[in-house]
Design a protein around this motif. Sequence first.
Motif, short mmCIF file in Angstrom:
data_model
loop_
_atom_site.label_atom_id
_atom_site.label_comp_id
_atom_site.label_asym_id
_atom_site.label_seq_id
_atom_site.Cartn_x
_atom_site.Cartn_y
_atom_site.Cartn_z
N LYS A 125 -36.19 -22.77 25.90
CA LYS A 125 -37.79 -22.65 25.67
C LYS A 125 -37.89 -21.27 25.68
O LYS A 125 -38.92 -20.70 24.75
CB LYS A 125 -38.50 -23.31 26.92
N PHE A 126 -37.56 -20.36 26.62
CA PHE A 126 -38.11 -18.97 26.65
C PHE A 126 -37.08 -18.12 27.28
O PHE A 126 -36.03 -18.27 27.78
CB PHE A 126 -38.93 -18.93 28.08
N GLY A 127 -37.03 -16.87 26.50
CA GLY A 127 -36.27 -15.49 26.67
C GLY A 127 -35.03 -15.46 27.13
O GLY A 127 -34.20 -14.56 26.61
N ALA A 128 -34.61 -16.04 27.96
CA ALA A 128 -33.34 -15.86 28.86
C ALA A 128 -32.18 -16.02 27.92
O ALA A 128 -30.93 -15.04 28.37
CB ALA A 128 -33.24 -16.75 30.11
N ALA A 129 -31.90 -16.82 26.77
CA ALA A 129 -31.02 -16.84 25.94
C ALA A 129 -30.99 -16.11 24.75
O ALA A 129 -30.25 -16.41 23.93
CB ALA A 129 -30.68 -18.38 25.76
N ALA A 130 -31.92 -15.10 24.53
CA ALA A 130 -31.94 -14.05 23.44
C ALA A 130 -30.84 -13.50 22.93
O ALA A 130 -30.00 -13.11 23.95
CB ALA A 130 -33.01 -13.26 23.69
N LEU A 131 -30.44 -13.47 21.85
CA LEU A 131 -29.01 -12.66 21.50
C LEU A 131 -29.21 -11.16 20.93
O LEU A 131 -28.63 -10.77 20.29
CB LEU A 131 -28.65 -13.34 20.28
N ASN A 132 -30.46 -10.74 21.31
CA ASN A 132 -30.96 -9.46 21.32
C ASN A 132 -30.83 -8.93 19.65
O ASN A 132 -31.38 -9.38 18.80
CB ASN A 132 -29.87 -8.41 22.05
N HIS A 133 -30.02 -7.97 19.52
CA HIS A 133 -30.11 -7.52 18.15
C HIS A 133 -29.72 -8.15 17.04
O HIS A 133 -29.84 -8.38 15.83
CB HIS A 133 -29.13 -6.12 17.79
N SER A 134 -28.55 -9.23 17.40
CA SER A 134 -28.02 -10.20 16.39
C SER A 134 -29.31 -11.21 15.77
O SER A 134 -29.24 -11.66 14.78
CB SER A 134 -26.96 -10.98 16.97
N THR A 135 -30.12 -11.23 16.89
CA THR A 135 -31.37 -12.10 16.65
C THR A 135 -32.35 -11.34 15.66
O THR A 135 -32.52 -12.18 14.40
CB THR A 135 -32.08 -12.58 17.90
N GLU A 136 -32.51 -10.17 15.73
CA GLU A 136 -33.33 -9.51 14.79
C GLU A 136 -32.77 -9.27 13.43
O GLU A 136 -33.34 -9.37 12.45
CB GLU A 136 -33.72 -8.14 15.57
N ASP A 137 -31.29 -9.06 13.39
CA ASP A 137 -30.63 -9.01 12.17
C ASP A 137 -30.57 -10.46 11.41
O ASP A 137 -30.94 -10.31 10.32
CB ASP A 137 -29.25 -8.67 12.58
N ALA A 138 -30.57 -11.47 12.18
CA ALA A 138 -30.89 -12.53 11.37
C ALA A 138 -32.33 -12.87 10.82
O ALA A 138 -32.28 -13.39 9.73
CB ALA A 138 -30.51 -13.82 12.39
N LEU A 139 -33.26 -12.54 11.58
CA LEU A 139 -34.75 -12.67 11.06
C LEU A 139 -34.91 -11.62 9.91
O LEU A 139 -35.78 -12.10 9.03
CB LEU A 139 -35.51 -12.34 12.39
N LYS A 140 -34.47 -10.49 10.06
CA LYS A 140 -34.49 -9.52 8.85
C LYS A 140 -33.89 -10.08 7.56
O LYS A 140 -34.51 -10.21 6.52
CB LYS A 140 -34.08 -8.12 9.23
N SER A 141 -32.97 -10.74 7.80
CA SER A 141 -32.17 -11.30 6.67
C SER A 141 -32.96 -12.55 6.07
O SER A 141 -33.19 -12.63 4.91
CB SER A 141 -30.80 -11.69 7.08
N MET A 142 -33.73 -13.38 6.82
CA MET A 142 -34.49 -14.57 6.53
C MET A 142 -35.51 -13.81 5.75
O MET A 142 -36.20 -14.47 4.75
CB MET A 142 -34.80 -15.21 7.84
N ILE A 143 -36.45 -12.81 6.33
CA ILE A 143 -37.60 -12.50 5.56
C ILE A 143 -37.14 -11.92 4.34
O ILE A 143 -37.86 -12.03 3.30
CB ILE A 143 -38.16 -11.35 6.63
#
Length: 288
Positions: A125-143
């Motif tokens: 549900k919430f924040g504790a399992a965030a993957l930090n920079h790899s999450t942002e990299d994945a989102l950038k690729s999707m955009i």
Amino acid sequence: MVDRNIFLTADRFPLVRDIGRNRTEGLYTHPDRLLEYDVFLFVVEGSMQVIEEGIEYVVGENEHLFLKKGLHHWGKPETLLGTAWYWIHFTSPIDERIEYKHLSVVPELENYFSSHYQYVLQLPKFGAAALNHSTEDALKSMIESYRKKRTHRMTEISVQAYQLFLNLHQKAESREHANNKADAHVSRILEYLNSHAEEDFNSKQLSEHMSLNYSYISATFAKQTGQTVIEAHTRLRINKALHLMRTTSLNVSEISDQLGFQNPFYFTRVFKKILGEPPSSYMNHLYR
């Protein structure tokens, strides 16, 4: 009690409606709304305040939040200037004709039918399992994919979203297991069974390896996995047999010997009980 959790299934990927990135230019208030789709938020700078059905979340830097469709969510003017976040709006299709299950921690047989994929994944549900920079990299690729007006782009983005959500699920699950004593025992038991899959099961050796009473081991394993220790060991042994069938030219008798079965007839009986056909028949289907 309101169920705030979002589930995906192993046989269908989430369908992305749209995706984007925002940055506040002043004090920001999250929209007051009731949506017909789920929402994923990931904050990369600052923090965002969101309330879902009376529960307040403050999503900090490198944290995420899933908001569930059909639940009322809103915000107060408490999200500060400079807060930046990514968002994905998506739906999670589920076949209502299928009774989805939770996947056991015991490895499945390496012989997959469609029923294998009929299980659910609970998203953290919430924040504790965030993957930090790899999450942002994945989102950038999707955009980037979203901005390219090409055929199948939304399917590609949806598959990428599924991979991101699956990674979040696995990260959360591994942390949960690491903090759970019973789960930690099960992991050690499975490691032991897998390393001893080429021999008959020995409860005394397992007990000595774990430094635990076998009755406790057996009860804990069955409670956590829904299978007995012996059932899990047998399935791991058959997995070894399947691997040998696919990767070597060994015959049934040789595989039986290598896996420490009493004789080829007993191996055949066990194999047929697990897979529904004798090993000789199974091997006829393989490209060897």
